[in-house]
Design a protein around this motif. Structure first.
Motif, PDB file in Angstrom:
ATOM      1  N   ALA A 122       0.822  -1.236  -0.070  1.00 44.78           N
ATOM      2  CA  ALA A 122       0.221  -0.100   0.050  1.00 44.78           C
ATOM      3  C   ALA A 122       0.681   1.339   0.028  1.00 44.78           C
ATOM      4  O   ALA A 122       0.523   2.186  -0.750  1.00 44.78           O
ATOM      5  N   THR A 123       1.904   1.263   0.872  1.00 43.40           N
ATOM      6  CA  THR A 123       2.863   2.381   0.822  1.00 43.40           C
ATOM      7  C   THR A 123       3.663   2.487  -0.592  1.00 43.40           C
ATOM      8  O   THR A 123       3.803   3.589  -1.041  1.00 43.40           O
ATOM      9  N   VAL A 124       3.856   1.445  -1.263  1.00 38.34           N
ATOM     10  CA  VAL A 124       4.718   1.576  -2.528  1.00 38.34           C
ATOM     11  C   VAL A 124       3.683   2.079  -3.347  1.00 38.34           C
ATOM     12  O   VAL A 124       3.972   3.020  -4.216  1.00 38.34           O
ATOM     13  N   ARG A 125       2.468   1.732  -3.400  1.00 38.97           N
ATOM     14  CA  ARG A 125       1.392   2.173  -4.537  1.00 38.97           C
ATOM     15  C   ARG A 125       1.140   3.707  -4.066  1.00 38.97           C
ATOM     16  O   ARG A 125       0.988   4.567  -5.062  1.00 38.97           O
ATOM     17  N   ALA A 126       1.302   4.091  -2.970  1.00 37.34           N
ATOM     18  CA  ALA A 126       0.955   5.573  -2.584  1.00 37.34           C
ATOM     19  C   ALA A 126       1.962   6.553  -3.277  1.00 37.34           C
ATOM     20  O   ALA A 126       1.368   7.530  -3.735  1.00 37.34           O
ATOM     21  N   PHE A 127       3.293   6.256  -3.298  1.00 39.88           N
ATOM     22  CA  PHE A 127       3.903   7.398  -3.817  1.00 39.88           C
ATOM     23  C   PHE A 127       5.143   6.788  -4.858  1.00 39.88           C
ATOM     24  O   PHE A 127       6.049   7.679  -5.214  1.00 39.88           O
ATOM     25  N   CYS A 128       5.345   5.581  -5.310  1.00 47.15           N
ATOM     26  CA  CYS A 128       6.455   5.275  -6.010  1.00 47.15           C
ATOM     27  C   CYS A 128       6.081   5.419  -7.487  1.00 47.15           C
ATOM     28  O   CYS A 128       4.885   5.286  -7.780  1.00 47.15           O
ATOM     29  N   ASP A 129       6.978   5.638  -8.459  1.00 47.20           N
ATOM     30  CA  ASP A 129       6.684   5.997 -10.035  1.00 47.20           C
ATOM     31  C   ASP A 129       6.601   4.564 -10.748  1.00 47.20           C
ATOM     32  O   ASP A 129       5.816   4.533 -11.443  1.00 47.20           O
ATOM     33  N   ALA A 159      -2.421  -8.723   0.848  1.00 47.62           N
ATOM     34  CA  ALA A 159      -2.206  -7.317   1.527  1.00 47.62           C
ATOM     35  C   ALA A 159      -3.430  -6.959   2.234  1.00 47.62           C
ATOM     36  O   ALA A 159      -4.500  -7.181   1.802  1.00 47.62           O
ATOM     37  N   PRO A 160      -3.014  -6.546   3.346  1.00 49.43           N
ATOM     38  CA  PRO A 160      -3.970  -6.034   4.424  1.00 49.43           C
ATOM     39  C   PRO A 160      -4.723  -4.921   3.664  1.00 49.43           C
ATOM     40  O   PRO A 160      -4.318  -4.290   3.102  1.00 49.43           O
ATOM     41  N   ARG A 161      -6.094  -4.955   3.853  1.00 48.04           N
ATOM     42  CA  ARG A 161      -6.933  -4.006   3.580  1.00 48.04           C
ATOM     43  C   ARG A 161      -7.778  -3.510   4.632  1.00 48.04           C
ATOM     44  O   ARG A 161      -8.434  -4.297   5.369  1.00 48.04           O
ATOM     45  N   LEU A 162      -8.034  -1.980   4.829  1.00 41.20           N
ATOM     46  CA  LEU A 162      -8.974  -1.572   5.838  1.00 41.20           C
ATOM     47  C   LEU A 162     -10.369  -2.080   5.533  1.00 41.20           C
ATOM     48  O   LEU A 162     -11.109  -2.214   6.465  1.00 41.20           O
ATOM     49  N   GLY A 163     -10.774  -2.482   4.198  1.00 40.43           N
ATOM     50  CA  GLY A 163     -12.168  -2.903   4.049  1.00 40.43           C
ATOM     51  C   GLY A 163     -12.175  -4.310   3.946  1.00 40.43           C
ATOM     52  O   GLY A 163     -13.316  -4.767   4.009  1.00 40.43           O
ATOM     53  N   GLY A 164     -11.106  -5.216   4.197  1.00 37.15           N
ATOM     54  CA  GLY A 164     -11.319  -6.458   4.169  1.00 37.15           C
ATOM     55  C   GLY A 164     -11.093  -7.279   5.551  1.00 37.15           C
ATOM     56  O   GLY A 164     -10.828  -6.516   6.464  1.00 37.15           O
TER      57      GLY A 164
END
Length: 547
Positions: free
Chosen positions: A492-499, A534-539
């Protein structure tokens, strides 16, 4: 499985804990109410300093000697705060067993798993001999370990992170506890190991009827398995409710702030730059890895290890590249190779136009100043006897830079990271985790590197501090002259800000592309498996989880 309302294992009522100091009295907990029932998993979340660890210590009767308490900590009706020492010895383990954050460090290093299990079975279940041996095998199988003979004969250093976590839970179960107290059990674990550990905790509650109190700063992980969530801030409970209530309709502004800071793999990408399929400017590589292999020789009877297999990688200036994969996939070996700590067995590593294998002497030392690394454990990466000024300017001192100039540059980089000159004289123990990581980033920046390698830089930080550090890393990468490599198990962190994202599996790059491509339309089965885990807030992990 929902337990009956009267089937309460742990019932904390109006708990206050105050710690007198020379200057003032610190109120660590203020009127806390919390309960855990049979078959229930309760998540206790909040930032560092909120009181989570103090509540855990109260639950097992291990508060500081000078602590002043009020209220009750009832376990099966008996007040832990008023137990005698013999009662506490029975309570710790058989009543409440604790799983620690670093499982390998918590397992005795000089005794085998078999001997440690035997100790607990004898003390808490009065089992010895063949009966203890049979129960040891059953416990390991219950936590999903199949190679029981090897694990029983193993020492802590011979266990992987995921295996050590399972062994620690087995050691807790050997005490036959009513309540399992899990303190940050997934910190440092990759997504598949995290899911396994969480699923195991869920099954212990559902299938074995134990209570579980999960202490974590990872709200997404807690959301996966918890029936209820309690939010603690500065010693006060600011929110309590079912997991669904807390996540979807939080009453507290603090809870809303925490949730907003949690990286969630299902959220839209915050930056449109990652949506571009091709760069809008010509590529300017700062680092290139070409067909790199790393082979470790056999030692002490081992067969050796092929850590990297034909890896190709490019990091451009102004670009942040994420490296993801499970533990043992080769992520850290790749990072260490780029900073010159590991040499490839074959292939080529080029940084700032220089082939690392061909550099010698002063040229090699000069290039290493152009590549810096920021480590996972911010406090552990700092010398406890040296000030922030010493830590930040170590490289400048080696270059012969005069003291006034060293101080000037130290203040400059500290300000860039959100700190000021008052931190120059502080020692590491005077820093919070977030401050220590900012110092680590300042130390990397001070020599103006062309490439910074971040190795799990936020895994040990609270969600709000993590968000601040990620904002800082993003800001640093925006000047366009520096490349950044971000190694992480947190998708989730990688998705948030990596190109761009590079996926490694068993030492091989199995997929790479823009963040939008890899997360939006993964091509490789392994990538799809990682994303699904991956852990999910909605899962939520189902109530019945096979080990």
């Amino acid at each position: 499985m929902n337990a009956p309302m009267n089937d309460i294992l742990l019932d904390i009522r109006g708990l206050t804990v105050s710690i007198p100091t020379s200057g003032a009295t610190v109120e660590a907990l203020r009127g806390v109410d919390l309960s855990v029932r049979v078959g229930e998993v309760v998540g206790l979340v909040g930032e560092s300093g909120g009181g989570k660890s103090m509540l855990a210590r109260a639950t097992i009767g291990m508060l500081p000697g000078r602590a002043e308490t009020g209220g009750e900590v009832l376990f099966r009706g008996d007040d832990v705060l008023r137990m005698s020492e013999p009662q506490l010895l029975e309570h710790r383990g058989h009543g409440v067993a604790m799983c620690f954050q670093n499982p390998r460090a918590a397992i005795e290093p000089l005794r085998t798993v078999k001997k440690q299990l035997a100790d607990r079975l004898k003390l808490h279940q009065r089992l010895t001999g063949p009966a203890a041996s049979a129960e040891s095998v059953r416990l390991l199988e219950a936590v999903g370990i199949t190679d029981t003979p090897r694990v029983l004969g193993s020492y802590a250093h011979e266990l992987s992170g995921g295996m050590a976590q399972r062994v620690m839970i087995a050691l807790c179960l050997a005490c036959d506890p009513g309540l399992l107290l899990a303190d940050e059990p997934t910190t440092g674990l990759d997504v598949t190991l995290t899911r396994d550990a969480l699923g195991l905790l869920r099954s212990l509650a559902t299938d074995q009827g134990r209570g579980v109190l999960l202490i974590s700063h990872d709200i997404a992980a807690a959301a996966e398995v918890c029936d209820r969530i309690v939010v603690l801030r500065a010693g006060d409970v600011v929110e309590e409710g079912t997991t669904s209530q807390v996540l979807t309709a939080p009453h507290s502004e603090y809870t809303r702030t925490l949730l907003a800071a949690v990286p969630d793999i299902d959220r839209p990408l915050p930056r449109t730059a990652t949506d571009a399929a091709t760069p809008v400017t010509p590529r300017r590589p700062v680092a290139e890895v070409r067909d790199a292999h790393v082979r470790y020789r056999a030692r002490f009877g081992s067969s050796g290890h092929h850590a990297l297999r034909g890896v190709d990688l490019t990091v451009d200036r102004g670009e942040t590249v994420g490296i993801v994969g499970e533990s043992g996939s080769g992520k850290t070996t790749l990072a260490r190779m780029l900073v010159g700590l590991v040499s490839p067995s074959s292939g080529q590593v080029v940084v700032a136009g220089n082939d690392l294998a061909k550099l010698r002497g002063s040229r090699k030392r000069a290039l290493r100043r152009s590549v810096q690394m920021v480590f996972q454990d911010p406090l552990g990466a700092l010398d406890p006897r040296r000030t922030v000024l010493d830590a930040v300017t170590e490289t400048l001192l080696a270059q012969g830079v005069a003291k006034p100039e060293r101080e000037r540059r130290a203040i400059e980089v500290l300000r860039r990271t959100g700190l000021d000159e008052t931190f120059l004289t502080r020692l590491p123990h005077e820093l919070s985790g977030g401050q220590a990581q900012r110092v680590g980033i300042a130390r990397a920046l001070v020599c103006e590197p062309e490439l910074i390698v971040f190795d799990e830089p936020t895994s040990a930080l609270d969600v709000t501090v993590q968000a601040q550090i990620l904002d800082l890393i993003t800001e640093l990468g925006a000047d366009g002259e520096r490349g950044q490599l971000f190694v992480s198990h947190d998708l989730a962190t990688v998705r948030a800000f990596c190109d761009r994202v590079v996926v490694i599996y068993h030492g091989e790059v199995v997929e790479q592309g823009t963040t939008a491509e890899v997360f939006g339309s993964p091509q490789h089965a392994y990538t799809r498996r990682l994303l699904a885990a991956a852990p999910r807030l909605g899962g939520r992990i189902p109530d019945t989880v096979s080990p």
